[in-house]
Scaffold this motif. Structure first.
Motif, short mmCIF file in Angstrom:
data_model
loop_
_atom_site.label_atom_id
_atom_site.label_comp_id
_atom_site.label_asym_id
_atom_site.label_seq_id
_atom_site.Cartn_x
_atom_site.Cartn_y
_atom_site.Cartn_z
N HIS A 21 1.75 -1.49 24.97
CA HIS A 21 2.49 -2.17 23.93
C HIS A 21 1.38 -2.92 22.85
CE1 HIS A 21 5.08 -5.02 21.77
NE2 HIS A 21 5.81 -4.31 22.03
N ALA A 22 0.88 -3.81 23.14
CA ALA A 22 0.09 -4.79 22.24
C ALA A 22 -0.98 -3.59 21.41
CB ALA A 22 -1.19 -5.54 23.00
N MET A 23 -1.03 -2.48 21.74
CA MET A 23 -2.07 -1.48 21.25
C MET A 23 -0.80 -0.78 20.41
SD MET A 23 -4.52 0.23 23.56
CE MET A 23 -4.12 0.31 24.80
N ALA A 24 0.32 -0.64 20.41
CA ALA A 24 1.11 0.15 19.36
C ALA A 24 1.62 -0.62 18.65
CB ALA A 24 2.38 0.76 20.42
N ALA A 25 2.22 -1.95 18.74
CA ALA A 25 2.52 -2.83 17.85
C ALA A 25 1.19 -2.88 16.83
CB ALA A 25 2.57 -4.42 18.87
N GLY A 26 0.45 -3.12 16.69
CA GLY A 26 -1.12 -3.51 16.32
C GLY A 26 -1.98 -2.65 15.43
N SER A 27 -0.80 -1.26 15.54
CA SER A 27 -1.22 0.29 14.90
C SER A 27 -1.55 0.48 13.63
CB SER A 27 -0.41 1.76 15.47
OG SER A 27 0.63 1.07 15.15
N PHE A 28 -0.60 -0.71 12.75
CA PHE A 28 -0.71 -1.10 11.31
C PHE A 28 -1.76 -1.61 10.55
CE2 PHE A 28 1.20 -4.50 12.61
CZ PHE A 28 0.99 -5.62 12.45
N TRP A 29 -2.51 -2.49 11.76
CA TRP A 29 -3.36 -3.86 10.78
C TRP A 29 -4.42 -2.00 10.41
CZ3 TRP A 29 -2.21 -7.56 10.07
CH2 TRP A 29 -1.52 -8.27 10.27
N PRO A 30 -5.15 -1.47 10.74
CA PRO A 30 -6.48 -0.42 9.90
C PRO A 30 -5.56 0.21 9.06
CG PRO A 30 -6.68 -0.25 12.25
CD PRO A 30 -5.41 -0.57 12.39
N SER A 31 -4.41 0.86 8.45
CA SER A 31 -4.09 0.68 7.60
C SER A 31 -3.64 -0.26 6.21
CB SER A 31 -2.80 1.77 7.82
OG SER A 31 -2.46 2.91 8.69
N THR A 32 -3.28 -1.00 6.74
CA THR A 32 -3.14 -2.36 6.03
C THR A 32 -4.46 -2.57 5.06
OG1 THR A 32 -1.24 -3.32 7.79
CG2 THR A 32 -2.47 -4.80 6.21
N ALA A 33 -5.45 -2.38 6.21
CA ALA A 33 -7.01 -2.75 6.17
C ALA A 33 -7.29 -1.99 4.71
CB ALA A 33 -8.48 -2.38 7.02
N ILE A 34 -7.24 -0.86 4.46
CA ILE A 34 -7.34 0.18 3.77
C ILE A 34 -6.90 -0.12 2.88
CG2 ILE A 34 -7.66 2.77 3.01
CD1 ILE A 34 -8.25 3.24 6.56
N ALA A 35 -5.61 -0.57 2.82
CA ALA A 35 -4.58 -0.53 1.87
C ALA A 35 -4.88 -1.55 0.81
CB ALA A 35 -3.21 -0.62 2.23
N CYS A 36 -5.39 -2.76 1.72
CA CYS A 36 -5.71 -4.39 0.80
C CYS A 36 -7.54 -3.56 0.44
CB CYS A 36 -5.21 -4.88 2.10
SG CYS A 36 -4.28 -5.69 2.35
N ALA A 37 -7.92 -2.71 0.71
CA ALA A 37 -8.94 -3.00 -0.12
C ALA A 37 -9.48 -1.61 -1.79
CB ALA A 37 -10.05 -2.12 0.48
N LEU A 38 -8.15 -0.82 -1.35
CA LEU A 38 -6.71 0.02 -2.08
C LEU A 38 -6.57 -0.65 -3.47
CD1 LEU A 38 -6.42 3.17 -0.58
CD2 LEU A 38 -8.08 2.46 -2.09
N ILE A 39 -5.88 -1.97 -3.13
CA ILE A 39 -5.41 -2.94 -3.99
C ILE A 39 -6.13 -3.10 -4.72
CG2 ILE A 39 -3.21 -4.18 -4.35
CD1 ILE A 39 -2.05 -3.15 -1.81
N GLU A 40 -7.13 -4.24 -3.90
CA GLU A 40 -8.19 -5.17 -4.73
C GLU A 40 -9.08 -4.56 -5.66
OE1 GLU A 40 -10.96 -8.44 -4.97
OE2 GLU A 40 -9.11 -8.18 -3.41
N LYS A 41 -9.24 -2.98 -5.90
CA LYS A 41 -10.34 -1.89 -6.42
C LYS A 41 -9.61 -1.90 -6.97
CE LYS A 41 -13.94 -3.42 -4.52
NZ LYS A 41 -15.16 -4.13 -5.61
N GLY A 42 -8.11 -1.44 -7.65
CA GLY A 42 -7.13 -1.35 -8.72
C GLY A 42 -7.09 0.17 -8.47
N VAL A 43 -7.16 0.88 -6.99
CA VAL A 43 -6.92 2.13 -6.93
C VAL A 43 -5.69 2.86 -6.69
CG1 VAL A 43 -7.32 4.17 -5.49
CG2 VAL A 43 -9.52 2.84 -6.20
#
Length: 131
Positions: A21-43
């Motif tokens: 459950h802990a692994m599944a519940a945290g499965s969005f964090w890698p996607s969040t990191a990538i999204a933050c990087a894309l937004i940070e750079k204005g992509v």
């Protein structure tokens, strides 16, 4: 199988399920990191990303229906991912500052929760005659 062995196996199952459950519940964090990087750079801008996630949630739900699974489970990690993105004030060039603020808030909340648990344990022990 005796009762002790049954309890031991049940405890092992509980540990496995809790970890899964802990692994599944945290499965969005890698996607969040990538999204933050894309937004940070204005992509990509946040509004466009949220619209993309909305479309993916609808697609995941539709596929779940055809596969006879619960649509709520299929889109869960996308929903959590979207909720986090929506709540964060992400702007190009300022994402790291926003994430640092969120980190400080989360750390403070965790510390308060830890103190609450310690206080609760002390209160629970007040009525306990054992050492």
């Amino acid at each position: 199988m005796d009762e002790e062995e049954f309890r031991q196996r049940l405890d092992e199952l509980d540990v496995d399920l809790t970890g899964t459950h802990a692994m599944a519940a945290g499965s969005f964090w890698p996607s969040t990191a990538i999204a933050c990087a894309l937004i940070e750079k204005g992509v990509i801008d946040k509004i466009t990303l949220l619209k993309i996630v909305d479309t993916l949630m609808a697609t995941a739900s539709a596929f779940a229906v055809t596969q006879e699974t619960d649509p709520q489970y299929s889109a869960h990690s996308l929903e959590v991912f979207r909720r986090h993105l929506e709540q964060m004030q992400l702007q190009p060039g300022n994402v790291l500052n926003e994430l640092a603020q969120i980190e400080r808030g989360a750390a403070a909340e965790a510390a308060r929760y830890h103190q609450l648990l310690k206080k609760q344990r002390r209160e629970d022990r007040k009525g306990d005659p054992s050492p």
